[in-house]
Design a protein around this motif. Structure first.
Motif, short mmCIF file in Angstrom:
data_model
loop_
_atom_site.label_atom_id
_atom_site.label_comp_id
_atom_site.label_asym_id
_atom_site.label_seq_id
_atom_site.Cartn_x
_atom_site.Cartn_y
_atom_site.Cartn_z
N PHE A 1 0.82 -1.21 0.00
CA PHE A 1 0.00 0.00 0.00
C PHE A 1 0.85 1.26 0.00
CE2 PHE A 1 -3.40 -2.88 1.23
CZ PHE A 1 -4.48 -2.35 0.51
N ASP A 2 2.16 1.13 0.02
CA ASP A 2 3.04 2.30 0.01
C ASP A 2 3.54 2.63 -1.39
OD1 ASP A 2 2.90 2.66 2.77
OD2 ASP A 2 4.45 1.17 3.14
N GLU A 29 -5.16 4.31 -3.04
CA GLU A 29 -5.11 5.40 -2.07
C GLU A 29 -6.43 5.55 -1.32
OE1 GLU A 29 -2.26 7.92 -1.45
OE2 GLU A 29 -1.68 5.83 -1.82
N ILE A 30 -7.55 5.39 -2.03
CA ILE A 30 -8.87 5.48 -1.40
C ILE A 30 -9.06 4.35 -0.39
CG2 ILE A 30 -11.36 5.30 -1.80
CD1 ILE A 30 -10.88 6.71 -4.50
N ILE A 31 -8.68 3.12 -0.80
CA ILE A 31 -8.82 1.96 0.10
C ILE A 31 -7.93 2.15 1.34
CG2 ILE A 31 -8.39 -0.52 0.33
CD1 ILE A 31 -9.15 -0.77 -2.63
N LYS A 32 -6.76 2.72 1.13
CA LYS A 32 -5.83 2.95 2.24
C LYS A 32 -6.38 3.97 3.23
CE LYS A 32 -1.03 4.50 2.97
NZ LYS A 32 0.20 4.94 2.27
N LYS A 33 -6.92 5.07 2.71
CA LYS A 33 -7.35 6.17 3.58
C LYS A 33 -8.78 6.00 4.11
CE LYS A 33 -4.33 9.38 1.11
NZ LYS A 33 -4.25 10.50 0.15
N LYS A 34 -9.67 5.51 3.25
CA LYS A 34 -11.09 5.44 3.63
C LYS A 34 -11.48 4.11 4.25
CE LYS A 34 -15.71 6.34 1.78
NZ LYS A 34 -16.50 6.74 0.58
N ASN A 37 -7.16 0.03 4.48
CA ASN A 37 -6.46 -1.03 3.74
C ASN A 37 -7.26 -2.32 3.58
OD1 ASN A 37 -4.24 0.57 3.28
ND2 ASN A 37 -3.04 -0.24 4.98
N ILE A 38 -8.57 -2.23 3.77
CA ILE A 38 -9.43 -3.41 3.58
C ILE A 38 -10.31 -3.19 2.36
CG2 ILE A 38 -11.28 -4.82 4.59
CD1 ILE A 38 -10.20 -4.04 7.34
N PHE A 39 -10.23 -4.11 1.41
CA PHE A 39 -10.97 -3.95 0.17
C PHE A 39 -12.48 -3.98 0.42
CE2 PHE A 39 -12.37 -4.85 -4.14
CZ PHE A 39 -11.45 -4.14 -4.91
N PRO A 40 -13.23 -3.03 -0.14
CA PRO A 40 -14.68 -2.97 0.11
C PRO A 40 -15.40 -4.25 -0.34
CG PRO A 40 -13.91 -0.97 -0.97
CD PRO A 40 -12.78 -1.94 -1.01
N GLU A 41 -16.49 -4.56 0.35
CA GLU A 41 -17.25 -5.77 0.04
C GLU A 41 -18.66 -5.47 -0.43
OE1 GLU A 41 -17.15 -8.68 3.11
OE2 GLU A 41 -15.03 -8.35 3.56
N LYS A 42 -18.97 -4.18 -0.61
CA LYS A 42 -20.31 -3.80 -1.06
C LYS A 42 -20.25 -3.25 -2.49
CE LYS A 42 -22.07 -2.66 3.54
NZ LYS A 42 -22.65 -1.58 4.39
N PHE A 43 -21.22 -3.66 -3.30
CA PHE A 43 -21.29 -3.22 -4.69
C PHE A 43 -21.33 -1.69 -4.76
CE2 PHE A 43 -23.68 -1.89 -8.41
CZ PHE A 43 -23.08 -2.61 -9.44
N GLU A 44 -22.12 -1.06 -3.89
CA GLU A 44 -22.29 0.40 -3.91
C GLU A 44 -20.99 1.12 -3.62
OE1 GLU A 44 -24.08 -1.74 -2.16
OE2 GLU A 44 -25.94 -1.73 -3.33
N GLU A 45 -20.08 0.49 -2.88
CA GLU A 45 -18.78 1.09 -2.58
C GLU A 45 -17.79 0.81 -3.72
OE1 GLU A 45 -18.87 0.79 2.29
OE2 GLU A 45 -18.05 -0.88 1.12
N LEU A 46 -17.85 -0.39 -4.26
CA LEU A 46 -16.93 -0.76 -5.34
C LEU A 46 -17.11 0.11 -6.57
CD1 LEU A 46 -17.14 -4.67 -5.17
CD2 LEU A 46 -15.17 -3.25 -4.58
N ILE A 47 -18.34 0.37 -6.93
CA ILE A 47 -18.62 1.08 -8.18
C ILE A 47 -18.19 2.55 -8.13
CG2 ILE A 47 -20.95 1.93 -7.71
CD1 ILE A 47 -21.72 0.81 -10.50
N LEU A 48 -17.91 3.04 -6.93
CA LEU A 48 -17.45 4.41 -6.79
C LEU A 48 -15.93 4.54 -6.91
CD1 LEU A 48 -19.69 5.65 -3.83
CD2 LEU A 48 -20.00 6.08 -6.27
#
Length: 269
Positions: A1-2, A29-34, A37-48
């Protein structure tokens, strides 16, 4: 992630579609900050996330998380359009494709279905000469054994662009500039873009020079590239606001370069 954007672009060198590499960095960078560092598991989050559209988000949900979501990549588009005998020239063809994709997507065994329909399009329901006799959908497919008019649409003639580069070279170092304008090869490192083919006042007089001319084809444009290579005894400082670096030849793998430029540097002695 660096990883920095340049790190990702360097690994992506030669693959083309560099915007995808830039989107990987933005998404990282979004996954790291928001998302810590955990990959989103919701469709509504992924599509953004940058570079992830409805089909890619659906593929992640169905393959990674085994949730029932439709996809519509190029291979699946072809399978579904032939299966339902859909006219892709119609104005609402995309809407119809998504409707049929949703209709066909099962609630159970979604992983197997998604992998299967992608593989079917890649191996049997191919663009030219599809293997209908080997297709498991042959009995229900509305387009089985039909001839496909591949020349229905005339291909648009690709644009052609002339590029003039000046590549300064000193022993094992090359002077590269970061391409910050929003066009092809954005954020990659290239020689100086001498677009008007004028002698640039940022370069000193070389003790030797040579010119290489070659062509390079991108997905949407053909490039006629002229590179004027200037040899110097040692690196020199430039008076310019352009982002630039003298890069040692054995360090170029750490920089994102267009494939033809990297090849020139690797083969230049």
């Amino acid at each position: 992630f660096d990883a920095k954007e340049d790190d990702i672009l360097a690994l992506w060198t030669g693959l083309g579609f560099y915007r995808r590499a830039k989107n990987i960095f933005k998404t990282k960078e979004i996954i790291k900050k928001k998302y810590n560092n955990i990959f989103p598991e919701k469709f509504e989050e992924l599509i953004l996330l940058p570079g992830i559209g409805r089909s890619t988000a659906g593929a992640i949900m169905s393959i990674a998380y085994k949730k029932s979501y439709p996809i519509l990549d190029a291979n699946v588009k072809r399978v579904i359009s032939r299966y339902g005998n859909l006219d892709l020239d119609k104005k609402d063809s995309v809407k119809n494709l998504w409707f049929l994709s949703e209709l066909l997507t099962p609630e159970e065994n979604i992983f197997e279905y998604t992998q299967g329909i992608m593989d079917l399009g890649a191996t049997k329901c191919v663009l030219r000469n599809p293997s209908c006799e080997e297709c498991p959908l042959v009995k229900s497919c509305q387009s089985a054994f039909k001839c496909f008019d591949l020349n229905k649409k005339n291909k648009k003639e690709k644009l052609r662009k002339k590029i003039f580069f000046t590549l300064a070279h000193s022993k094992d170092s090359f002077l590269l500039f970061k391409k910050n304008e929003k066009t092809f090869w954005e954020s990659l490192w290239t020689p100086y873009d001498n677009r008007y083919k004028k002698k640039s006042n940022i370069f000193k007089e070389p003790f030797k020079s040579e010119t290489k001319i070659f062509n390079h084809s991108l997905s949407h444009i053909d490039l006629d590239i002229t590179i004027e290579i200037f040899d110097y005894k040692r690196p020199f400082k430039l008076k310019t606001d352009l982002e630039h670096k003298w890069v040692n030849k054995n360090q170029i793998d750490k920089f994102g370069l267009p494939k033809p430029i990297k090849t020139i540097i690797e083969n230049y002695v």
